[in-house]
Design a protein around this motif. Structure first.
Motif, PDB file in Angstrom:
ATOM      1  N   VAL A 102      21.125  35.930   5.312  1.00 33.31           N
ATOM      2  CA  VAL A 102      20.009  36.855   5.524  1.00 33.31           C
ATOM      3  C   VAL A 102      18.683  36.104   5.498  1.00 33.31           C
ATOM      4  O   VAL A 102      17.795  36.333   6.329  1.00 33.31           O
ATOM      5  CB  VAL A 102      20.034  37.969   4.453  1.00 33.31           C
ATOM      6  CG1 VAL A 102      18.760  38.803   4.524  1.00 33.31           C
ATOM      7  CG2 VAL A 102      21.255  38.858   4.648  1.00 33.31           C
ATOM      8  N   GLY A 103      18.539  35.182   4.549  1.00 28.07           N
ATOM      9  CA  GLY A 103      17.306  34.412   4.450  1.00 28.07           C
ATOM     10  C   GLY A 103      17.034  33.563   5.674  1.00 28.07           C
ATOM     11  O   GLY A 103      15.880  33.296   6.014  1.00 28.07           O
ATOM     12  N   LYS A 104      18.092  33.137   6.348  1.00 31.69           N
ATOM     13  CA  LYS A 104      17.950  32.309   7.545  1.00 31.69           C
ATOM     14  C   LYS A 104      17.978  33.127   8.835  1.00 31.69           C
ATOM     15  O   LYS A 104      17.953  32.567   9.928  1.00 31.69           O
ATOM     16  CB  LYS A 104      19.062  31.258   7.589  1.00 31.69           C
ATOM     17  CG  LYS A 104      18.920  30.173   6.530  1.00 31.69           C
ATOM     18  CD  LYS A 104      17.667  29.332   6.781  1.00 31.69           C
ATOM     19  CE  LYS A 104      17.523  28.219   5.776  1.00 31.69           C
ATOM     20  NZ  LYS A 104      16.311  27.388   6.033  1.00 31.69           N
ATOM     21  N   GLY A 105      18.060  34.438   8.725  1.00 35.06           N
ATOM     22  CA  GLY A 105      18.073  35.283   9.913  1.00 35.06           C
ATOM     23  C   GLY A 105      19.372  35.241  10.683  1.00 35.06           C
ATOM     24  O   GLY A 105      19.397  35.553  11.879  1.00 35.06           O
ATOM     25  N   ILE A 106      20.463  34.866  10.026  1.00 31.32           N
ATOM     26  CA  ILE A 106      21.778  34.821  10.675  1.00 31.32           C
ATOM     27  C   ILE A 106      22.459  36.171  10.479  1.00 31.32           C
ATOM     28  O   ILE A 106      22.625  36.617   9.339  1.00 31.32           O
ATOM     29  CB  ILE A 106      22.639  33.687  10.079  1.00 31.32           C
ATOM     30  CG1 ILE A 106      21.967  32.332  10.337  1.00 31.32           C
ATOM     31  CG2 ILE A 106      24.043  33.709  10.667  1.00 31.32           C
ATOM     32  CD1 ILE A 106      22.641  31.168   9.640  1.00 31.32           C
ATOM     33  N   PRO A 107      22.833  36.869  11.550  1.00 32.79           N
ATOM     34  CA  PRO A 107      23.384  38.212  11.397  1.00 32.79           C
ATOM     35  C   PRO A 107      24.692  38.216  10.613  1.00 32.79           C
ATOM     36  O   PRO A 107      25.575  37.383  10.827  1.00 32.79           O
ATOM     37  CB  PRO A 107      23.590  38.683  12.838  1.00 32.79           C
ATOM     38  CG  PRO A 107      23.621  37.435  13.664  1.00 32.79           C
ATOM     39  CD  PRO A 107      22.754  36.448  12.961  1.00 32.79           C
ATOM     40  N   THR A 108      24.799  39.169   9.695  1.00 33.71           N
ATOM     41  CA  THR A 108      26.010  39.378   8.922  1.00 33.71           C
ATOM     42  C   THR A 108      26.126  40.857   8.610  1.00 33.71           C
ATOM     43  O   THR A 108      25.157  41.614   8.782  1.00 33.71           O
ATOM     44  CB  THR A 108      26.005  38.529   7.635  1.00 33.71           C
ATOM     45  OG1 THR A 108      27.290  38.602   7.009  1.00 33.71           O
ATOM     46  CG2 THR A 108      24.936  38.993   6.657  1.00 33.71           C
ATOM     47  N   ILE A 235      27.731  31.956  19.034  1.00 35.68           N
ATOM     48  CA  ILE A 235      28.540  31.619  17.860  1.00 35.68           C
ATOM     49  C   ILE A 235      28.304  30.162  17.461  1.00 35.68           C
ATOM     50  O   ILE A 235      28.133  29.845  16.278  1.00 35.68           O
ATOM     51  CB  ILE A 235      30.026  31.891  18.142  1.00 35.68           C
ATOM     52  CG1 ILE A 235      30.277  33.398  18.169  1.00 35.68           C
ATOM     53  CG2 ILE A 235      30.927  31.207  17.117  1.00 35.68           C
ATOM     54  CD1 ILE A 235      31.671  33.784  18.607  1.00 35.68           C
ATOM     55  N   THR A 236      28.281  29.292  18.441  1.00 35.07           N
ATOM     56  CA  THR A 236      28.032  27.870  18.160  1.00 35.07           C
ATOM     57  C   THR A 236      26.656  27.678  17.546  1.00 35.07           C
ATOM     58  O   THR A 236      26.495  26.943  16.556  1.00 35.07           O
ATOM     59  CB  THR A 236      28.146  27.054  19.455  1.00 35.07           C
ATOM     60  OG1 THR A 236      29.433  27.259  20.040  1.00 35.07           O
ATOM     61  CG2 THR A 236      27.947  25.575  19.188  1.00 35.07           C
ATOM     62  N   GLU A 237      25.664  28.343  18.102  1.00 30.14           N
ATOM     63  CA  GLU A 237      24.296  28.240  17.579  1.00 30.14           C
ATOM     64  C   GLU A 237      24.224  28.702  16.123  1.00 30.14           C
ATOM     65  O   GLU A 237      23.625  28.031  15.270  1.00 30.14           O
ATOM     66  CB  GLU A 237      23.360  29.087  18.446  1.00 30.14           C
ATOM     67  CG  GLU A 237      21.921  29.150  17.937  1.00 30.14           C
ATOM     68  CD  GLU A 237      21.087  30.196  18.668  1.00 30.14           C
ATOM     69  OE1 GLU A 237      19.861  30.173  18.513  1.00 30.14           O
ATOM     70  OE2 GLU A 237      21.666  31.045  19.380  1.00 30.14           O
ATOM     71  N   ASN A 259      31.243  42.477  17.393  1.00 27.61           N
ATOM     72  CA  ASN A 259      31.171  43.920  17.614  1.00 27.61           C
ATOM     73  C   ASN A 259      30.160  44.227  18.719  1.00 27.61           C
ATOM     74  O   ASN A 259      29.743  43.329  19.450  1.00 27.61           O
ATOM     75  CB  ASN A 259      30.834  44.656  16.311  1.00 27.61           C
ATOM     76  CG  ASN A 259      29.519  44.185  15.687  1.00 27.61           C
ATOM     77  OD1 ASN A 259      28.634  43.693  16.401  1.00 27.61           O
ATOM     78  ND2 ASN A 259      29.388  44.329  14.382  1.00 27.61           N
ATOM     79  N   GLU A 260      29.752  45.496  18.819  1.00 32.47           N
ATOM     80  CA  GLU A 260      28.878  45.894  19.921  1.00 32.47           C
ATOM     81  C   GLU A 260      27.532  45.176  19.885  1.00 32.47           C
ATOM     82  O   GLU A 260      26.886  44.970  20.923  1.00 32.47           O
ATOM     83  CB  GLU A 260      28.639  47.411  19.878  1.00 32.47           C
ATOM     84  CG  GLU A 260      29.886  48.256  20.096  1.00 32.47           C
ATOM     85  CD  GLU A 260      30.714  48.402  18.826  1.00 32.47           C
ATOM     86  OE1 GLU A 260      30.257  47.901  17.768  1.00 32.47           O
ATOM     87  OE2 GLU A 260      31.798  48.997  18.892  1.00 32.47           O
ATOM     88  N   GLN A 261      27.078  44.798  18.689  1.00 35.97           N
ATOM     89  CA  GLN A 261      25.788  44.134  18.543  1.00 35.97           C
ATOM     90  C   GLN A 261      25.863  42.628  18.805  1.00 35.97           C
ATOM     91  O   GLN A 261      24.844  41.955  18.869  1.00 35.97           O
ATOM     92  CB  GLN A 261      25.220  44.366  17.129  1.00 35.97           C
ATOM     93  CG  GLN A 261      24.711  45.781  16.880  1.00 35.97           C
ATOM     94  CD  GLN A 261      25.852  46.785  16.737  1.00 35.97           C
ATOM     95  OE1 GLN A 261      26.824  46.525  16.044  1.00 35.97           O
ATOM     96  NE2 GLN A 261      25.713  47.931  17.398  1.00 35.97           N
ATOM     97  N   GLY A 262      27.076  42.093  18.925  1.00 40.55           N
ATOM     98  CA  GLY A 262      27.246  40.662  19.105  1.00 40.55           C
ATOM     99  C   GLY A 262      27.969  40.051  17.922  1.00 40.55           C
ATOM    100  O   GLY A 262      28.508  40.763  17.066  1.00 40.55           O
ATOM    101  N   PRO A 263      27.997  38.723  17.815  1.00 42.58           N
ATOM    102  CA  PRO A 263      28.704  38.075  16.709  1.00 42.58           C
ATOM    103  C   PRO A 263      27.945  38.190  15.394  1.00 42.58           C
ATOM    104  O   PRO A 263      26.727  37.998  15.350  1.00 42.58           O
ATOM    105  CB  PRO A 263      28.809  36.617  17.165  1.00 42.58           C
ATOM    106  CG  PRO A 263      27.724  36.427  18.160  1.00 42.58           C
ATOM    107  CD  PRO A 263      27.479  37.751  18.804  1.00 42.58           C
ATOM    108  N   VAL A 264      28.670  38.509  14.326  1.00 38.65           N
ATOM    109  CA  VAL A 264      28.108  38.509  12.972  1.00 38.65           C
ATOM    110  C   VAL A 264      28.960  37.580  12.117  1.00 38.65           C
ATOM    111  O   VAL A 264      30.186  37.589  12.190  1.00 38.65           O
ATOM    112  CB  VAL A 264      28.066  39.928  12.354  1.00 38.65           C
ATOM    113  CG1 VAL A 264      27.059  40.808  13.073  1.00 38.65           C
ATOM    114  CG2 VAL A 264      29.440  40.590  12.374  1.00 38.65           C
TER     115      VAL A 264
END
Length: 310
Positions: A102-108, A235-237, A259-264
């Motif tokens: 979350v701190g790095k802005g990576i979706p989860t 995903i690689t990024e 999912n519908e929003q993309g990779p988490v």
């Protein structure tokens, strides 16, 4: 080199790690090295560590990939494979890893932590915030041991109060999401990072549980994963971002849900399974590197670690 292959130990995943050790030892022999198995559950196993040129970590779970073994090897001055203490600890404790994402802005996925001491009121608040169904798993464990779908408050309370063989004091719960289960391995070759092809794990059970992970008849690996190129790129990024954020070294594997929003991103594994039937081996073959080259790069990571690795 004479390599100590470390596996076993008191972890619930310890017994299964001997399969990884066997595959790694065979590959090390093919590469011209000698090796000896060092069982982490043997009394005084650390006395054997000073007699090897490097420690090849093949153990899984507690005391093997959570930073504790890495710290022992650091103190003893024994070169070892894979990420250091900090990255290993981050990968093992799922709530802390999620906070970093979350701190790095990576979706989860959104999540909550609950301990076995959680009151019914605390459980109700989590359900109100995240909804049902939920997916729950021990906060510091792998292989989906004692993980499951939660469809009611009673389900969650029963899981928290159970005294299972693999359970820990703390659990993490997330909304139960359906979608593709994807994973990517990142390897290090000197100063260069090598993303392996993205792999999709298709489970024949309701989710990719411990049974379907361990039984080849209950899962199918598709590698490269049949997803759009921009999904593979994303995903690689994200995996490379998490690698840098955690201070990884040598090798790590990152798990995703699409999912519908993309990779988490779901989890990071700093000591991936090394059986010839596992997902890392499938990625190695699809990449063209081959399994033995993966093992060679992992072994090299023991000797090219930074002078001080947190």
């Amino acid at each position: 080199m004479h390599v100590g292959v470390l596996a076993g130990g008191p972890s619930p995943e310890g017994e299964g790690s001997f399969l990884s050790a066997e595959s790694a030892s065979k590959a090390l022999g093919d590469l011209g090295h000698t090796s000896e198995l060092i069982d982490l559950s043997e009394p005084g196993f650390w006395s054997r560590l000073k007699k090897v040129d490097a420690g090849f970590i093949a153990g899984h779970g507690w005391y093997a990939e959570d930073g504790k073994l890495q710290g022992l090897l650091e103190v003893l001055g024994v070169p070892y494979t894979g990420p250091g203490v900090l990255a290993s600890a981050l990968g093992m404790h799922k709530p802390t890893f999620k906070q970093l994402l979350v701190g790095k802005g990576i979706p989860t996925l959104p999540w909550a932590s609950l301990t076995k001491a959680a009151s019914r009121e605390e459980i109700a608040k989590v359900i109100d915030r995240l909804g049902l169904p939920l997916f729950a798993k021990p906060a510091s464990n792998g292989e989906s041991f004692e993980a499951g779908i939660i469809r009611s408050m009673d389900d969650l309370q029963e899981l928290l109060t159970s005294d299972g063989l693999y359970s820990s004091h703390e659990y993490i719960v997330e909304p139960f999401a359906t979608g593709n289960t994807l994973t990517i391995g990142i390897l290090q070759d000197g100063d260069r990072l090598i993303p392996l092809p993205v792999l999709e794990a298709v489970s024949h059970n309701e989710f990719y549980d411990a049974e379907s992970k361990q039984n080849p008849d209950l899962h199918e690996y598709l590698c490269p994963a049949p997803v759009a190129p921009h999904i593979t790129d994303r995903i690689t990024e994200l995996a490379l971002l998490a690698w840098q954020a955690c201070g990884c070294h040598g090798i790590s594997r990152f798990d995703f849900m699409l999912n519908e929003q993309g990779p988490v991103m779901l989890e990071m594994n700093t000591v991936p399974g090394l059986t010839r039937q596992g997902n890392l081996a499938a990625m190695a073959e699809a990449s063209g590197l081959g399994f033995n080259r993966i093992i060679e790069l992992m072994l090299n990571s023991a000797s090219n670690r930074p002078t001080y690795c947190p």
